[in-house]
Each structure stands twice: as structure tokens, then as C-alpha cells.
Write a protein that holds these residues in place. Structure first.
Motif, short mmCIF file in Angstrom:
data_model
loop_
_atom_site.label_atom_id
_atom_site.label_comp_id
_atom_site.label_asym_id
_atom_site.label_seq_id
_atom_site.Cartn_x
_atom_site.Cartn_y
_atom_site.Cartn_z
N LYS A 8 45.67 164.05 31.98
CA LYS A 8 44.83 165.10 31.40
C LYS A 8 45.63 166.00 30.46
CE LYS A 8 42.08 169.11 32.88
NZ LYS A 8 40.82 168.76 32.20
N THR A 9 46.88 166.30 30.83
CA THR A 9 47.68 167.22 30.03
C THR A 9 47.84 166.72 28.60
OG1 THR A 9 48.90 167.87 32.01
CG2 THR A 9 49.89 168.41 29.89
N LEU A 10 48.15 165.43 28.45
CA LEU A 10 48.31 164.88 27.10
C LEU A 10 46.96 164.72 26.41
CD1 LEU A 10 50.71 162.24 25.78
CD2 LEU A 10 48.28 161.87 25.40
N MET A 11 45.96 164.25 27.14
CA MET A 11 44.67 163.95 26.51
C MET A 11 43.99 165.20 25.96
SD MET A 11 44.41 160.67 26.69
CE MET A 11 42.70 160.38 26.27
N THR A 12 44.16 166.31 26.62
CA THR A 12 43.51 167.54 26.16
C THR A 12 44.32 168.27 25.09
OG1 THR A 12 44.50 168.74 28.02
CG2 THR A 12 42.27 167.88 28.33
N ASN A 13 45.54 167.79 24.83
CA ASN A 13 46.38 168.35 23.77
C ASN A 13 46.15 167.53 22.50
OD1 ASN A 13 48.37 169.17 22.01
ND2 ASN A 13 50.04 169.07 23.50
N LEU A 14 45.34 168.03 21.59
CA LEU A 14 44.95 167.25 20.43
C LEU A 14 46.13 166.93 19.51
CD1 LEU A 14 41.46 168.72 19.46
CD2 LEU A 14 42.00 166.66 20.77
#
Length: 648
Positions: A8-14
Motif C-alpha cells: 500500500k505504501t508504494l501504491m498510494t505514492n504516485l
């Protein structure tokens, strides 16, 4: 733990997620390509991108994207993501992503309150059909799923904008509809495995922007047409499959078809398996013919790329049947070119001077993978015909001179792989005696002459080729080898190109070379000092004039940098082959370390693939096409060579 998994941390960081792309193909020219958060950032991106031969020779985006909305207790949660003017993203569905992985099929897990939804995407082999399967993993109350399609119906090289000519008409089909925005296009069938309601709410979504095109100096916004949305109830553990294709399908088949296609996928659970998966994506079946696409998303089948790529994409992974299928088409293209015949075959740039020589190299690799006798039996006549064609001076731009070297005119038109042009003129005008052309030529002379003697005894042609080879060897050293121990890039009369470029590396890596061991070592040493990076060989040494290592900016700026210091992985494949020839088993650890730089790429740029090129300076950022056949092929060849040296 999946080999390709993002939390989630990477996916939500555009900033992180929008730079990572995913590619799926049907091996017949159609593809799906987007970012891992399903926000399109290129005009080439789309959910269903297909060739439409009735219109032209380009791919066309029919279905750009599909937004999902989860409805619970009357509250709507839109999972889509699009970029609009002013760095505005809407509806920001990426914030609901819990994880993404694509070991077998790209899978996104969304969490919206008490709802956990799984989305999986795949392409049907050799059919223009994308399938998306939705599974409700958790839900505490009644849940509704809405699917809103964004339509483009345009070439990958153009944009669509709101207009009165776009048809809003649609016809109902079983569990879905069919529609076509413009004449000449096929109908787009959108069907769902479950009964649903379609709500006709036609509208244009205006000003959607593509950041990658903006970075590259192109127009970067368009309008997309949304005809309405499909709506259905989804229950826990119930799979629902959406199909987007150009033919109707029985909705009852969709769940079974998805499961069958998923079982056929190569798991991307290791570095090599990622590359094998990427290799399969370049295979392109059109009718009864098989091609190798040079890269995705914009390249077609280019002859030179096809021959350089073919051994790595097939022989190196023990897929001899695929080698045969592509070579059957390639042989037809070769003969059509040599006879000057028009052909419907979609093999481009056959006229380039080194293409026939690379074809011989490809057959040579087949002989090494199977046997020299098999190579002669299958391709002996082809080899004789090519060499007779060349030594008789029939090629329009590869002239055999009395000194045994071959000469090509590249002053006004780019004739080598360094093919960038500005205003119709080559940026790197390599002309005359070109070093890799003559390396290929000597290799071809020696290989074919020896193969003929082995299988036919001494003949007029084998003697002729051997005699030329003897002259070529001496002239090659006299012409190209300089006092600093490396090879001139090209020689044309009094014009000597002293640039340190990677084109000399082939003289150290091919089976037959006019250089001795000491001379080969000199080439490898200077390539190691001045050209080697963790992502390939630089196209020009930093010590040479005109060094320009960063492939960025608008088209003109990128064209001037394309071969002036950028790093190319496929060239390193030949460098590492030369290195292994020189140092044998003692080179294994060095080659393995070089491979680490490419394994890092599996989770960057385009997942599981190798991009076209890299900047020549740190941090060696990937650029250009998201997946490039020659790069994938030569890394697979290197891994195969490593296995052989390991087993010695």
C-alpha cells in the motif's frame, strides 16, 4: 511472497507508482499497457489496444480504461484514477489499494471500508480480448459493482477530442453491448459473465492528460467518451468477469476462459522467468506468419532487431519451435528482398546493409544450439544464396571491394543500428567501411565456407568465400585497428572516426574474428574502462566529443542524445560473451554481478521487462520503449552462456 509485489505504501505514492508500468499482450499484435495503479500516462496506454489493418498499419486504442465503483449503503467509492490539468488526479481510487502483485496475472487488492475487492487482468492468446475478473473477498452487507468504460477509438499516435461525429449508438448483446464510435473500426463488445443493467449516460471526460507525453515534448491531453455504466450486485467469493473484445462471446464461458488462460501463463517468480515471459510477448502471429516485434508499445517488426533477438528469445530458452516459425517467415522476407519482389510480409527495413549478415549470424546460433549439420540441412541453401548475392555485388548498399571489405553509403541516410535522424539527416552519419558490418562480413565468410566444406566438400563457392576471408582479415586489421588498441568506428577514404563506440565489441565476441587474442583483449579492456555501465554499454565514451548521456526532453533533444552516450543492454550481451571467451570460468562472478543491475529492473519501469535504453550516467534511468526485444534477448543469451560455463 510474490517476486513482483508492491504494498500500500508504494501504491498510494504516485511518484513511485506512476513510474511503474505493466504490459500484457496477446502475441498477435494487441496489448494492454498502463501503470500499476491503472492511470494511463502515455497515449500508447490502454486496456484494449489492437491492430486495425483495415485502417492502417498502426495499433489503435479502443477501450482506454475501465473505472470500477463499489457501492455500499448508498455510498459510492470510485476506484479509478485519471490525471487532469494542474496536477489534479480524480477520482483518486489509488488510495484504496492495499497491494498489487503480478507473478502470474496482474492482481490489485482494494479495501474500501469493510469491502475487500480483488481485480485480475489478462489477455486471451491470439485473440483481441481483454478479460478482467473481480472477486469480492470480504463484505459485511449488500455490495454493488459499477463498471464505467472510457472509449477512445483512435490510433496510438493520435488523440481523440469531443466531436459530433462520434457515434453514441449501441446495440444490446447478451450481458452487455456492442458499439463503434467511427466508421472503419470494428465493433467493441463489452460483456460481463453475470446479468447486469446498463445505464446509458453518454458524456465526454475532457482534458485527461498523459505525463509521459508531456515529458517527451508532445501534445498530452485528450477527451474520452463514456457511454454509461454497467451495474450488478456482487456477492462474497463470487467471480465476475468483464470481457472487452471485437467479437461476441458467450458470457457463461468467461469464468472458464479466464481460468484456462491464467493456467497458461509463465509465473514471473524469478529473474529468468520474468525475461521468458517478456520474450513471449514479442512473438507476433499475423495469419500464418510469425514475427518478432522490436519492442512495446510503438515498435513494429524490424529486420535487424528480429535477427539479433531471435536466438535469445527462442534458442536460449529451448523453444526451437518458435525459432522455426519466425525463421520460416524471415526466409520468405529475405528471398523477396533479394529478388526485388513486393511482399505483404510485415518485416520492415530489410534493405539495411547488415540485415543479411545478421541473418547468417542467427543461423549460426541455431547451429550452436542444435548442430551444425542441422543448420546446414535447414538453412544451407539460404546461406549459399545470401553469400552468392553479396559477393556478386547485387546488394544495393553493401559493395564488396577488392581489399575484401564491404562498403556502405550512410552519409545521407542512416544505415546502421545508430539510426536517429533530424530533418531527414542521420545524427550519427556512419559511412564507408563500418566496423560491425565488416566484423559480420568476416564472420559470415568463415562460417559459411567452413559449413559448406563440412557438408559438401571443397566447392567453387566455399573456395571463393575462403579466399575473400583471407583478404578481409588482413584488410580489417590494417583499416580499423589503431595504435591505441581499439577499433575505429568507420573509415571512409580520409575520414577516420576515432570515437570510442561499442560497435567494435563484435570483433571480440563472434566465433570468427580477424583479431588475435591480444587484440580482442585490448578491445574488451577499453570497453570496460570507458563504455561499461550497470545497464549496458554506452553508445559513446565520455572521453569522446559529443558525449550526451541523458535521453530526456523533447524529440529533437532526445534524437541528438539517442546514440551519443546512452547505455544499451543488448550491446553488453555481446561484451559479456567476449569477456567469457577471454577469461572463461574466472569471468563467471563478474558476469553474474553485471546481471544484478538488470534484475533490479524487474520491479522498475515496466515490470518484468527491460526498457529500450538507459541514461549513460548515474542513476542510469530507464528510457524509451518500455520493453525492448534485443535487450531481453541478449540478457537471456548471457544467462544461457553462464549456465554453460558453470557446467564446464
Amino acid at each position: 511472497m510474490s517476486y513482483l509485489r508492491f504494498d500500500k505504501t508504494l501504491m498510494t505514492n504516485l511518484e513511485e507508482s506512476l513510474t511503474r508500468e505493466i504490459l500484457r499482450t496477446n502475441r498477435s499484435g494487441a496489448y494492454h499497457c498502463s501503470t500499476i495503479v491503472d492511470c494511463n500516462t502515455r497515449k500508447y496506454h490502454g486496456l484494449l489496444v489492437i491492430p486495425v489493418p483495415e485502417l492502417d498499419d498502426e495499433n489503435h486504442v479502443l477501450l482506454s480504461s475501465l473505472d470500477e465503483t463499489v457501492v455500499q449503503h448508498g455510498a459510492e467509492f470510485n476506484l479509478g484514477l485519471h490525471k487532469y490539468h494542474g496536477d489534479n488526479f480524480s477520482p483518486r481510487g489509488h488510495k484504496y489499494i492495499r497491494e498489487f502483485e503480478c507473478e502470474k496475472v496482474p492482481t490489485t487488492i482494494y479495501r474500501v471500508g469493510g469491502v475487500v475487492l480483488k481485480k485480475e487482468k489478462l489477455f486471451v492468446h491470439h485473440e483481441n480480448r481483454i478479460l478482467i475478473r473481480y472477486t469480492l473477498l470480504e463484505a459485511h452487507s449488500k455490495t454493488t459493482l459499477r463498471l464505467r468504460p472510457y472509449l477512445a477509438f483512435r490510433s496510438v499516435r493520435q488523440y481523440t477530442h469531443e466531436n459530433a461525429q462520434a457515434s453514441r449508438h449501441y446495440d444490446e448483446v447478451k450481458n452487455g453491448l456492442k458499439t463503434c464510435m467511427y466508421p472503419g473500426y470494428p465493433d467493441l463488445y463489452m460483456q460481463i459473465s453475470k446479468n447486469n443493467d446498463f445505464h446509458f449516460q453518454p458524456d465526454w471526460y475532457r482534458g485527461i492528460e498523459y505525463t509521459k507525453e508531456q515529458e517527451r515534448g508532445y501534445d498530452f491531453n485528450e477527451d474520452l467518451y463514456v457511454p454509461g455504466y454497467f451495474e450488478m450486485e456482487i456477492t462474497k467469493d463470487e467471480p465476475i468477469v468483464f470481457s472487452g473484445g471485437i467479437s461476441e462471446i458467450e458470457p457463461e464461458r468467461l469464468n472458464e476462459l479466464f481460468a484456462q488462460e491464467a493456467d497458461r501463463r509463465t509465473p514471473r517468480d524469478s529473474f529468468k522467468n520474468c525475461l521468458v515471459n517478456a520474450a513471449h510477448q514479442f512473438l507476433n502471429k499475423q495469419g500464418d506468419e510469425y514475427y518478432i516485434l522490436a519492442g512495446y508499445p510503438w515498435f513494429k517488426c524490424r529486420a535487424r532487431d528480429m535477427f539479433i533477438s531471435l536466438p535469445g528469445l527462442t534458442l536460449a530458452i529451448n523453444e526451437l519451435d518458435k525459432f522455426d516459425m519466425v525463421m520460416n517467415t524471415a526466409v520468405k522476407a529475405i528471398y523477396a528482398f533479394m529478388k526485388g519482389e513486393d511482399t505483404s510480409l510485415k518485416v520492415y527495413e530489410m534493405e539495411h546493409p547488415d540485415v543479411l549478415l545478421w541473418a547468417i549470424w542467427t543461423v549460426q546460433q541455431f547451429g550452436k544450439a542444435v548442430s551444425r549439420k542441422d543448420a546446414y540441412q535447414k538453412y544451407g541453401n539460404l546461406l549459399k544464396d545470401i553469400m552468392t548475392y553479396l559477393v556478386d555485388g547485387k546488394h544495393p548498399n553493401l559493395a564488396l571491394h577488392d581489399n575484401g571489405l564491404v562498403y556502405s553509403n550512410g552519409k545521407d541516410k542512416a544505415v546502421t543500428w545508430m539510426n536517429a535522424t533530424v530533418n531527414g539527416r542521420p545524427v550519427t552519419p556512419r559511412s564507408g567501411y563500418i566496423v560491425e558490418f565488416n566484423t559480420l562480413w568476416y564472420n559470415a565468410l568463415m562460417y559459411v565456407s567452413e559449413l559448406l566444406v563440412e557438408n559438401e566438400g571443397v566447392s567453387e563457392l566455399s573456395s571463393r568465400l575462403a579466399g575473400i576471408a583471407e583478404k578481409t582479415a588482413k584488410s580489417f586489421v590494417d583499416t580499423f585497428l589503431n595504435e591505441y588498441g581499439y577499433l575505429l568506428d568507420y573509415v571512409d577514404g580520409d575520414m577516420l572516426d576515432w570515437s570510442v563506440r561499442p560497435n567494435m565489441i563484435f570483433a571480440a565476441s563472434f566465433d570468427y574474428s580477424p583479431l588475435d587474442a591480444k587484440q580482442k583483449k585490448g578491445i574488451v579492456d577499453i570497453a570496460t574502462r570507458e563504455l561499461l555501465t550497470p545497464k549496458g554499454l554506452r553508445s559513446l565514451s565520455p572521453k569522446s566529443g559529443g558525449y550526451n548521456p541523458n535521453y530526456v526532453g523533447p524529440q529533437l533533444q532526445r534524437d541528438y542524445a539517442y546514440h551519443q552516450g546512452t547505455a544499451w543492454p543488448w550491446l553488453e550481451g555481446f561484451y559479456l560473451e567476449a569477456y567469457l571467451r577471454l577469461y572463461k570460468r574466472s569471468a563467471i562472478s563478474f558476469v553474474e554481478r553485471q546481471m544484478i543491475g538488470y534484475e533490479d529492473e524487474m520491479s522498475l519501469h515496466c515490470l518484468g521487462a527491460i526498457p529500450e535504453l538507459f541514461d549513460g550516467n548515474p542513476p542510469f534511468k530507464g528510457r524509451g520503449a518500455v520493453s525492448f526485444a534485443m535487450n531481453v534477448a541478449q540478457i537471456l543469451r548471457t544467462l544461457n552462456l553462464l549456465e554453460k560455463y558453470d557446467n564446464q
